[in-house]
Design an enzyme around this catalytic site. Structure first.
Site: not given
Lengths: 805, 284
Positions: A236, A383-384, A759
C-alpha cells in the site's frame, strides 16, 4: 466566468471531470480476469518460498533441524534466524518504532510466527519441505489478556529487558509498550467530579482483521549483473517499502525498484513490512534468481496485521439537560507480540484523540497504554484512518449510554451537542482543528428521510406487543453520527519512519493533447485511475478519457506515502490539482502567445483559453499542448509538464449520519437488517458512482465487524478463527440494500474541496449496526454489550435480560 | 493450503473403483464433489496418496422415481436435486434442504453421496436421510449391501461403510404429508448452528406419523424417535410441541464451538424444531 450555456455544458460534460459518474476504467480488466496481481508475476527460474510457522503462542525454540527438508529434491535453501543474523536481518524495525523478529530468534511470541523460510523449486515442494523441518520447542506460559500481561512476571520481550523507556516514552512494566496522553486530565477530572450527570461504561472493541481477498505476497528479483533489486508486492506504500528495503539491505535506493501491481484489496493489511518480504529479498540475493512468496488465507488471518483490540473505559459528564461538559477515555491497547502498529510516528494510538467525535466537548482527556501479549502483531487501520473506528465507536456508544443515563432520546442528545456550523474551523479539546462541517443539516435530513419519529413510535408498539407475548421480535434503531479525520497529513506532525506524509503527482501532456499522470499513491480497488483523471480533466481541460493514471512503480512515480487512511484524495488528489494548475499556468502563457495578447487578457474556459470578452478567439488545450512541443515560444521552455509535492495544511474531516433499522429474533439471536440509510458528506464529490460503491463496501465491512467478524484466541493463544468458515466475510446474501444520500460541505483548505470517503462508511457503520442491536434491548434494561453481535451473543444478551422462558 | 502429492484416477465404472480401493486400501479415497475432501487435503489434515475421481461413472448418476420409490445416485449434485421437477413434487423436503446447503457454486459440485457418505456431523443430508428412513446402497468387493441411514452413522467421520466400499445410491419411499427443513446458520456456506428435518403425515386432522431428525447437534445426525412419538395422535398444540422438544433435547449432545456455547445451541435446537414442526403441520 460566463454562465453555463448549453454549448459550454456540453464541452464540460465531454471532459468527464468532477461530478461525473464515469465508469471505472479499471473494471474492463478486472471483470475479464485480465488483472495483473503479484501472484501473476512469473519469471524464468523463479523459486518459491514458504514458512515454517510456530504452532505455539509462546515458546522457546530449542533447535531447528533442516536436514530432512534440505534432502528433499527441489529444496534450495532453508533460512533461519541464524542465517539472517550475519546480515543483521533476523530482526526488522516496525513502523511503530519497535522491532520484530523476521525469523524466530530463540523464541516465538505468537501462534503462526515465522520460524524458518523454505526456498524450493515450486510451491508444492516448498510446502512438503515445510513439513520436514523439525523444530523443537519448549512451551512457555501464554498471556492473551493485556490486563493480565501488565501484572504478569512472565517477560514476553526478553530482548527489551531493562529498557524502561521505549520510542514513545517510559515503560511501566516489562510487558508495557507506551503511555500516550492527550488533553487535560486535571480539568477533565474536575468537570467529572462536579458534573450533574456522569455516565461511565467499559467496552471492548474486539480484535478483527482486514482480510483482503488477495493475501499478502511479493516477488524479489536480484539482478547480480547490474546490481538492481526489483520487488513486486502487495504494498500500500511502495516508496516507503523501497526506502526501508534500502536501509535494511544496504542496497542503494536507486538500485531498488518496487512495483505494486494490481492489488486485490488492502484495507490497511498491506501497509506494513512483513517477514516474507525480507526473506524473499535475502533468498533472491543468495540464490541470484527471483523468489516468490505468497501467503495463504490462514497465514494471512493468523500472522499478518490485525485491527482494533482496544479495551476502552469512558466517563462522560453532562448537565441534566444533556449538554456534555467533559469526556474521559482510558484505553488498554493489545498490540500482540511486537508493536507493529501502522501509525504516523508521533501517534502511537493513531488519531484516537478524535474521540470527542462530532460534539462540542469543552474538556477532555485520553490516555492509551500499549501492551504486549502472545498474539499476532499489527494494529492497522482497517478501512479507517488511524484508530478512528475505535474512537468513533467509543463516542457513539458513550452518547447512547449517556442518553440512557439521562433518559433522553439519543438523536436529540446528539443534536444539542453537535459542533455548530458557525464554530468551524473548530478547535477540539484533544487538539484537532476540524476544517468544516454542517452536522445539524445532515442529521435533520437523515432523521426526516427515515421518519425517525415514526420509527420510534413503531418500536414502542413493538415493545408493548412483545410484553403482551404477541411477538418474539424486537426492533432496534441504530443511530450514528461520525466525524472522520483523514488525509494524513501535514509534514510538520505526520511522518512514517521519518518520511513526511506529503504526496505527489507528476503530469506530462503529450503533443496531441493526451496525458499521463503518475502519483505516489496506489489503488487497491479505490478506482484511482478513474477519479484522479477526473480531477485533472477539470483542472487542465483535457478529457479524463485522454489521461492515463499510473501508480505503484517507484522507478517512474514520484515519491509518495501511499494509500491508506483515506489519504489518496485529500493528499495525492490535492497534488494532482496543484500540478494541474501549474500546467494551466504555463498553458495560459502559451495561449496568450498564440492569440497575440497579454497573459492577463486570456482566461480559462472549461477546455480552452479565450480572449477575455471575445469568446470566439480561443485556443483549446489540445492546440496549446501541440504548440508547447512544436513552436519556439520566447521566454518559455518547450514541453508541458508539471510536478507537485503537496503538504496538506490540515487533515480533512468527512462526516455522516447513519440510521439502521433492525429486527431481532430474541429466541435465536438472529438480526435482520430492515433498512440502512447512509448520508455521507465528503466535501466535493468527484465521482458519485464510485462514492456509492465505496459506501456499499465500507458498510459491508462494518456489518461484518459489528455482527460477527473477529480474530478470537483461546487461553493457549490458539487462533480460533483462522479460516473463512469461522471468520465472517459477508457475501451478497448477508448484506442488505443500502440507501445512500449526501450533503456537500467542501473542505476549505483542499484545492478542490474534497475530503475522502473510502473509509467513512466503515467508521460510521460499525457503531450504527452495534447501536441498532443495543437499542433493541434498551427498553429491557440493556446499557451496553460488546461486539461482535453474532447470534449467540445476541441470544446471551436476551437471556441475561430474562427474555427467554 | 497446498496439498501433498497424490496419484489421480478416473475410472469409468464402479468395478474399477473397487479394484483401486482394494489395491491401495487406506491410502485411497474416492472423490465426489470434493467440498469436504479437497479442503482437508489442502490443509494436510487428510493424506490421500491415491485419489479416485467418481465423476465419469454413469452408474452413480441420475434420479429415478418408480411409483413411490425414489432412488438418488451418489453423484447427483445438490444443484440437480434442487432442479429436478419430479423429485421436488415427490419429496419436496429435499429441495427445501438442498437450497440451504452452502451457495450455488458449491451446489453445482457438491453431491448427495458425498454429503451422506463422509459422516461429517455438519452435513445436512445425513439427518435428512434419517428423517426419510432412507436405505443406503453400498458396493464392495463382496458385492452390494444395504444399510439404513438410521444405522449408518457411528461417530464423526465414522460410518458403517468399509474402506473398500463405495456408496452407490440412496433409496427411500416418497414421504407423505407435511414437511419442513429448518436451519439456522451464521452465514451463507456455514454449517448449521442447529437444523431440523420434519415429516408429518396427517389423518383425520391428527398426526398419524412423524419423523424428526436433527443436524450438527451431536457427533452424528440425531433421529429422535421420542420427539416423533410425542407428536403422534396430536394436533401439534403448544404442549405437544414442548414435549417433542424435551424429547429431542434428551437425544442431542451439542458441543461448544465458534457458533456458541451448549446452552445456546440447545435453546436454538428447541426453537428450530418447534418452527419446523409448526411449518410441517401447516403443510400436512
Amino acid at each position: 466566468m460566463n454562465d453555463m450555456t448549453p454549448e459550454r455544458e456540453e464541452r464540460s460534460a465531454n471532459l468527464k471531470g468532477l461530478g461525473c459518474s464515469r465508469k471505472r476504467v479499471e473494471d474492463a480488466r478486472f471483470t475479464q480476469g485480465k488483472g495483473n496481481y503479484v501472484d501473476d508475476v512469473k519469471m524464468p527460474g523463479m523459486l518459491h518460498g514458504d514458512f515454517v510457522r510456530s504452532p505455539y503462542a509462546h515458546a522457546r525454540v530449542i533447535s531447528i533441524n533442516k536436514d530432512a527438508a534440505l534432502a528433499l529434491d527441489g529444496v534450495v535453501a532453508v533460512l533461519t534466524a541464524e542465517d539472517l543474523a550475519p546480515l543483521n536481518l533476523h530482526w526488522m524495525p516496525t513502523l511503530a518504532g519497535d522491532k520484530q523478529m523476521v525469523l524466530a530468534d530463540g523464541k516465538v511470541l505468537f501462534q503462526g510466527q515465522e520460524v524458518a523460510f523454505v526456498v524450493a523449486r515450486d510451491r508444492y515442494v516448498a510446502a512438503d519441505a515445510v513439513e520436514l523441518v523439525e523444530v523443537e520447542y519448549e512451551e512457555l506460559p501464554v498471556i492473551t489478556d493485556p490486563f493480565e500481561s501488565l501484572k504478569s512476571d512472565v517477560v514476553l520481550r526478553e530482548d527489551l529487558a531493562g529498557q524502561t523507556t521505549g520510542p514513545h516514552g517510559p515503560r511501566k512494566h516489562h510487558n508495557h509498550i507506551f503511555t500516550w496522553e492527550q488533553g487535560d486530565v486535571k480539568a477533565t477530572n474536575q468537570v467529572l467530579d462536579n458534573a450533574e450527570v456522569v455516565a461511565e461504561e467499559s467496552m471492548y472493541y474486539h480484535r478483527t482483521h482486514p482480510c483482503p481477498l488477495e493475501t499478502c505476497g511479493c516477488v524479489a528479483s536480484m539482478d547480480k549483473v547490474n546490481g538492481k533489486l526489483t520487488l513486486w508486492g502487495t504494498f500500500q506504500a511502495p516508496h516507503v517499502v523501497r526506502t526501508v528495503a534500502s536501509m535494511l539491505s544496504g542496497i542503494e535506493e536507486h538500485n531498488i525498484r518496487v512495483i505494486s501491481p494490481d492489488i486485490g484489496g488492502g484495507f490497511g493489511n498491506k501497509v506494513g513490512v512483513y517477514p516474507g518480504y525480507i526473506c524473499s529479498i535475502v533468498a533472491s540475493i543468495v540464490t541470484g534468481v527471483p523468489v516468490k512468496w505468497v501467503e495463504d488465507r490462514m497465514e494471512n488471518l493468523m500472522a499478518t496485521a490485525f485491527a482494533r483490540d482496544y479495551w476502552m473505559t469512558g466517563k462522560i459528564a453532562a448537565t441534566k439537560e444533556g449538554k456534555i461538559t467533559g469526556l474521559h477515555c482510558q484505553v488498554t491497547a493489545d498490540h500482540g507480540g511486537f508493536d507493529a502498529c501502522a501509525d504516523p510516528t508521533k501517534f502511537p494510538a493513531g488519531f484516537m484523540n478524535i474521540c470527542t467525535g462530532s460534539y462540542d466537548i469543552p474538556v477532555a482527556y485520553l490516555g492509551v497504554d500499549g501492551v504486549y501479549t502472545n498474539k499476532a502483531p499489527g494494529g492497522v487501520s482497517y478501512r479507517c484512518s488511524f484508530r478512528v473506528t475505535e474512537a468513533v465507536y467509543f463516542i457513539e456508544r458513550m452518547i447512547e449510554v449517556l442518553a440512557i443515563e439521562l433518559n433522553m432520546d439519543a438523536a436529540e442528545l446528539r443534536r444539542i451537542n453537535f459542533i455548530k456550523k458557525e464554530q468551524f474551523p473548530y478547535q477540539s479539546a484533544l487538539g484537532w482543528e476540524y476544517d468544516s462541517g454542517d452536522y445539524h443539516t445532515a442529521w435533520d435530513k437523515a432523521l426526516k428521510t427515515v421518519d425517525y419519529e415514526g420509527l420510534r413510535k413503531e418500536q414502542a408498539e413493538q415493545v408493548a406487543a412483545f410484553k403482551r407475548g404477541e411477538t418474539r421480535t424486537l426492533m432496534g434503531i441504530g443511530l450514528s453520527f461520525f466525524t472522520e479525520i483523514v488525509g494524513a497529513g501535514p509534514v510538520k506532525n505526520c511522518d512514517i519512519l521519518g518520511m513526511g506524509m506529503f504526496d505527489s503527482c507528476e503530469i506530462r501532456i503529450h503533443p496531441t493533447g493526451s496525458a499521463v499522470a503518475r502519483l505516489g499513491t496506489i489503488s487497491q480497488g479505490q478506482g484511482h485511475a478513474t477519479t484522479f483523471a477526473q480531477i485533472l480533466a477539470s483542472e487542465i481541460g483535457l478529457s479524463a478519457d485522454s489521461i492515463t493514471i499510473e501508480e505503484g512503480d517507484t522507478d517512474t512515480a514520484p515519491y509518495g506515502l501511499g494509500t491508506y487512511g483515506s489519504r489518496s484524495t485529500p493528499v495525492a488528489g490535492a497534488a494532482a490539482a496543484m500540478a494541474g494548475r501549474k500546467i494551466r499556468a504555463k498553458a495560459q502563457m502559451i495561449a496568450a502567445y498564440l492569440l497575440e495578447v497579454h497573459d492577463d487578457d486570456v482566461e480559462f474556459d472549461v477546455d480552452r483559453f479565450v480572449v477575455k470578452g471575445v469568446p470566439e478567439r480561443f485556443k483549446t488545450m489540445k492546440d496549446i499542448a501541440y504548440a508547447a512541443y512544436n513552436q519556439a515560444i520566447p521566454g518559455l521552455e518547450p514541453g508541458l509538464e508539471a510536478v507537485s509535492y503537496y503538504d496538506p495544511p490540515n487533515m480533512t474531516y468527512p462526516f455522516g449520519a447513519y440510521v439502521c433499522v433492525m429486527d431481532i429474533d430474541v429466541d435465536t439471536g438472529v438480526p435482520e437488517i430492515r433498512r440502512f440509510y447512509a448520508l455521507d458528506d465528503c466535501g466535493t464529490r468527484i465521482n458519485p458512482m464510485i462514492i456509492e460503491g465505496q459506501v456499499h463496501g465500507g458498510l459491508t465491512e462494518a456489518l461484518a465487524v459489528a455482527l460477527g467478524q473477529e480474530i478470537a484466541y483461546d487461553k493457549m493463544g490458539n487462533v480460533k478463527t483462522a479460516t473463512l468458515m469461522d471468520f465472517f466475510l459477508p457475501t451478497a446474501w448477508e448484506v442488505p440494500n443500502f440507501e445512500t444520500d449526501h450533503t456537500v460541505t467542501p473542505s476549505p483548505h483542499h484545492p478542490i474541496g474534497a475530503k475522502g470517503v473510502g473509509e467513512s462508511p466503515h467508521v460510521g457503520g460499525v457503531p450504527c449496526f452495534s447501536n441498532a442491536v443495543q437499542d433493541a434491548f434498551r427498553p429491557f434494561g440493556l446499557r451496553h454489550t460488546n461486539m461482535p453481535h453474532d447470534h449467540w451473543r445476541i441470544w446471551q444478551t436476551a437471556n441475561d435480560l430474562g427474555l427467554h422462558e | 493450503m497446498i496439498p501433498a502429492a497424490f496419484d489421480y484416477y478416473r475410472p469409468k465404472d464402479v468395478e474399477g473403483v473397487i479394484a483401486l480401493l482394494q489395491e491401495h486400501g487406506d491410502d485411497a479415497r474416492v472423490l465426489a464433489g470434493g467440498h469436504s475432501l479437497i479442503p482437508m487435503m489442502k490443509l494436510r489434515m487428510a493424506e490421500v496418496p491415491h485419489l479416485i475421481d467418481l465423476q465419469d461413472i454413469a452408474a452413480l448418476k441420475g434420479i429415478t422415481i418408480d411409483q413411490d420409490t425414489i432412488t438418488i445416485g451418489a453423484m447427483v449434485s445438490q444443484h440437480e436435486l434442487i432442479n429436478h421437477d419430479g423429485l421436488s413434487a415427490a419429496a419436496p423436503i429435499l429441495r427445501e434442504a438442498a437450497l440451504q446447503i452452502a451457495d450455488p457454486q458449491v451446489r453445482y459440485m457438491g453431491t448427495v453421496g458425498g454429503n451422506i457418505a463422509n459422516g461429517d456431523p455438519g452435513n445436512d443430508m445425513p439427518g435428512l436421510m434419517q428423517c426419510l428412513d432412507a436405505q443406503i446402497n453400498l458396493l464392495g468387493p463382496d458385492g452390494s449391501r444395504t444399510v439404513a441411514a438410521r444405522d449408518y452413522y457411528e461417530a464423526a467421520y465414522m460410518t458403517d461403510r468399509e474402506d473398500d466400499e463405495i456408496l452407490i445410491s440412496v433409496v427411500f419411499t416418497a414421504p407423505v404429508g407435511g414437511f419442513a427443513y429448518e436451519k439456522q446458520k451464521r452465514k451463507i456456506g456455514d454449517y448449521a448452528t442447529a437444523a431440523a428435518a420434519v415429516q408429518i403425515a396427517k389423518v383425520d386432522g391428527k398426526v398419524a406419523s412423524a419423523s424428526i431428525a436433527m443436524t450438527n447437534l451431536s457427533d452424528v445426525p440425531v433421529w429422535s424417535q421420542g420427539a416423533a412419538d410425542e407428536l403422534a395422535g396430536s394436533v401439534c398444540e403448544t404442549a405437544t410441541l414442548k414435549a417433542a422438544v424435551a424429547a429431542m433435547l434428551g437425544d442431542i449432545d451439542p458441543t461448544e464451538d465458534n457458533r456458541g456455547p451448549v446452552a445456546f445451541k440447545r435453546h436454538v435446537a428447541g426453537i428450530i424444531l418447534t418452527r419446523a414442526i409448526t411449518r410441517a403441520w401447516d403443510r400436512a
